[in-house]
Design an enzyme around this catalytic site. Structure first.
Site, PDB file in Angstrom:
ATOM      1  N   HIS A   1      19.310   6.734  -8.589  1.00 18.56           N
ATOM      2  CA  HIS A   1      20.210   5.721  -8.049  1.00 18.56           C
ATOM      3  C   HIS A   1      19.394   4.530  -7.566  1.00 18.56           C
ATOM      4  O   HIS A   1      18.525   4.674  -6.706  1.00 18.56           O
ATOM      5  CB  HIS A   1      21.031   6.293  -6.886  1.00 18.56           C
ATOM      6  CG  HIS A   1      22.175   7.135  -7.334  1.00 18.56           C
ATOM      7  ND1 HIS A   1      23.232   7.478  -6.511  1.00 18.56           N
ATOM      8  CD2 HIS A   1      22.446   7.715  -8.545  1.00 18.56           C
ATOM      9  CE1 HIS A   1      24.089   8.222  -7.191  1.00 18.56           C
ATOM     10  NE2 HIS A   1      23.636   8.379  -8.403  1.00 18.56           N
TER      11      HIS A   1
ATOM     12  N   TYR B   1      29.380   4.692   1.248  1.00 13.63           N
ATOM     13  CA  TYR B   1      29.606   4.959   2.669  1.00 13.63           C
ATOM     14  C   TYR B   1      30.709   4.022   3.130  1.00 13.63           C
ATOM     15  O   TYR B   1      30.579   2.805   3.012  1.00 13.63           O
ATOM     16  CB  TYR B   1      28.334   4.690   3.476  1.00 13.63           C
ATOM     17  CG  TYR B   1      27.193   5.636   3.179  1.00 13.63           C
ATOM     18  CD1 TYR B   1      26.930   6.722   3.998  1.00 13.63           C
ATOM     19  CD2 TYR B   1      26.360   5.436   2.080  1.00 13.63           C
ATOM     20  CE1 TYR B   1      25.879   7.586   3.748  1.00 13.63           C
ATOM     21  CE2 TYR B   1      25.310   6.296   1.809  1.00 13.63           C
ATOM     22  CZ  TYR B   1      25.076   7.372   2.644  1.00 13.63           C
ATOM     23  OH  TYR B   1      24.031   8.228   2.375  1.00 13.63           O
TER      24      TYR B   1
ATOM     25  N   PRO C   1      23.735  13.655   9.033  1.00 13.81           N
ATOM     26  CA  PRO C   1      23.554  13.509   7.584  1.00 13.81           C
ATOM     27  C   PRO C   1      23.732  12.090   7.062  1.00 13.81           C
ATOM     28  O   PRO C   1      23.404  11.817   5.910  1.00 13.81           O
ATOM     29  CB  PRO C   1      24.617  14.449   7.008  1.00 13.81           C
ATOM     30  CG  PRO C   1      25.637  14.592   8.092  1.00 13.81           C
ATOM     31  CD  PRO C   1      24.890  14.498   9.377  1.00 13.81           C
TER      32      PRO C   1
ATOM     33  N   LYS D   1      18.577  12.074   5.486  1.00 13.69           N
ATOM     34  CA  LYS D   1      17.175  12.197   5.892  1.00 13.69           C
ATOM     35  C   LYS D   1      16.718  13.624   6.186  1.00 13.69           C
ATOM     36  O   LYS D   1      15.528  13.872   6.313  1.00 13.69           O
ATOM     37  CB  LYS D   1      16.916  11.326   7.135  1.00 13.69           C
ATOM     38  CG  LYS D   1      17.015   9.842   6.872  1.00 13.69           C
ATOM     39  CD  LYS D   1      16.023   9.425   5.800  1.00 13.69           C
ATOM     40  CE  LYS D   1      16.265   8.014   5.311  1.00 13.69           C
ATOM     41  NZ  LYS D   1      15.778   7.796   3.949  1.00 13.69           N
TER      42      LYS D   1
ATOM     43  N   TYR E   1      16.355   3.582   3.622  1.00  8.93           N
ATOM     44  CA  TYR E   1      17.148   4.508   2.813  1.00  8.93           C
ATOM     45  C   TYR E   1      16.293   5.163   1.734  1.00  8.93           C
ATOM     46  O   TYR E   1      16.410   6.376   1.494  1.00  8.93           O
ATOM     47  CB  TYR E   1      18.336   3.783   2.185  1.00  8.93           C
ATOM     48  CG  TYR E   1      19.394   4.716   1.655  1.00  8.93           C
ATOM     49  CD1 TYR E   1      20.374   5.234   2.482  1.00  8.93           C
ATOM     50  CD2 TYR E   1      19.408   5.106   0.312  1.00  8.93           C
ATOM     51  CE1 TYR E   1      21.350   6.101   2.008  1.00  8.93           C
ATOM     52  CE2 TYR E   1      20.370   5.973  -0.186  1.00  8.93           C
ATOM     53  CZ  TYR E   1      21.329   6.475   0.676  1.00  8.93           C
ATOM     54  OH  TYR E   1      22.278   7.347   0.196  1.00  8.93           O
TER      55      TYR E   1
END
Length: 392
Positions: free
Chosen positions: A74, A203, A295, A299, A387
């Site tokens: 991704h 998200y 979550p 991580k 990220y």
């Protein structure tokens, strides 16, 4: 019965298995003790987004073949709010870094297979595991198996047995410090064999609460919605879950949600937790034994991998040239990265969820933060760098 090994590892989750495989390839003998059965360990449904550092460690352990053939690269991640979808281009903002979607169950499977192939021992259903004398030069582990008592002498003990494990409980409580934040909500997660709604993770911040559109493969999706801590899984039918999920997504994305029967459904509370230090003489805490992150931001597994990196390098240097510098510096090096990931996970959680006490002001602050984030290259770069994973 008694046996001697260089490193005794408690726990056969990804941290313990990865550490064991790396050490084996360096010629350092290990034994892994696991309280549960092999089937139970493989049955746990967990994270599925790997940083490049974690992917690199799987390659170094000789376990990256299936990951690279079946994992999904991704190059971006998406934020949904105010009815719109906003893409953060991870690859462009970080100069080429990406993440890999590959389930923790698959990581565990690959590491288990590699360990079995080389004949490295893992003792499953080892009961009453207990570390001893790790404050001296001759630590050892005791456990029971099939009604018999066993002793494992070792040079070092790696505690990779999770938040509820014996490793942290055995650390001297006058030295151990813990830091914790409990969040006032949980995540209701659903796994289903349906294609994902979007080709990258989404998200979502909505007036009804947080939602996450994730995946394990192109045919298996993992979705989450923020829920009350007092909710019961049984109170949520599959139909109710799908309806609530679509209400929290932009209309265009909601129309892309393919529904289907759940394979697994569960509620997970959210917490931030760190134990300090991560080393007590010849006992080391690694992964969830030493820290937990919410979550949001994916991580948990990646922090376990970074702990393994630092501990493996320290032990390899000790057995290669007798240097104790890495061992002495393990806790500080690992915690420096842990706290940065804790900060990111806390920030991301705070920005994306509805908090019961924040009220209208808190909601406006979230909206301003999100608007700034997608409109500022500097802010987006900060999110992207965290990220994909900060460097080891």
């Amino acid at each position: 019965m008694s046996k001697r090994v260089k490193v005794g590892i408690i726990g056969s989750g990804p941290a313990g298995l990865l550490l064991g495989q790396l050490l084996h390839r360096a010629g350092i003998e290990t034994v892994i003790l696991e309280r549960r059965s092999q089937d139970y360990v493989l049955g746990r449904i967990r994270a599925g987004v790997l940083e490049q550092g974690a992917v690199g460690l799987m390659d170094k352990a000789g376990c990256g073949t299936r990951l690279h053939s079946e994992g999904l690269v991704h190059a971006g991640v998406n934020l949904a709010f105010d009815g719109e979808l906003h893409r953060i281009d991870l690859e462009e903002l970080t100069g080429g870094d990406t993440v890999m979607v590959y389930g923790q169950t698959e990581v565990t499977h690959d590491l288990m297979d590699a360990r079995a192939e080389v004949g490295a021992p893992t003792i499953y259903e080892a009961d009453k595991v207990q570390p001893h004398d790790f404050d001296g030069q001759s630590p050892y582990l005791t456990y029971e198996k099939d009604g018999r008592s066993h002793r494992l002498d070792c040079d070092f003990i790696a505690g990779c047995d999770g938040y509820h494990g014996i490793s942290r409980q055995s650390a001297p409580q006058n030295i151990l410090k813990t830091y914790e934040r409990i969040y006032p909500f949980g995540w209701l997660g659903l796994l289903a064999d349906v294609p994902p709604a979007n080709h990258e993770l989404v998200y979502a911040n909505s007036a009804r609460g947080f939602a996450l559109c994730s995946m394990r493969s192109l045919e298996r999706s993992r979705y989450y919605i923020q829920c009350d801590l007092n909710d019961a899984v049984e109170a949520w039918s599959d139909e109710a879950f799908w309806d609530e999920l679509r209400h929290r997504l932009p209309d265009r994305l909601a129309q892309c949600v393919t529904t289907g029967p759940s394979i697994e459904k569960s509620i997970a509370p959210l917490r931030s937790f760190v134990a300090e230090p991560l080393r007590f003489g010849r006992l080391f805490l690694c992964g969830d034994a030493g820290h937990i992150v919410p979550p949001t931001g994916a991580k948990g597994l990646n922090l376990a991998a970074s702990d393994v990196h630092y501990l493996y390098e320290a032990l390899a240097a000790y057995y290669r040239d007798g240097s104790e510098a890495g061992i002495d510096g393990y806790s500080a090096a690992a915690l420096a990265r842990v706290w940065k990931a804790e900060r990111f996970s806390w920030w991301f959680t705070t920005m994306m969820h509805r908090f019961p006490d924040d009220g209208p002001f808190g909601q406006k602050i979230q909206e301003a933060e999100l608007d700034y984030l997608v409109g500022s290259r500097a802010a987006a770069t900060s999110l992207a760098e965290n990220y994909v994973g900060l460097p080891y």
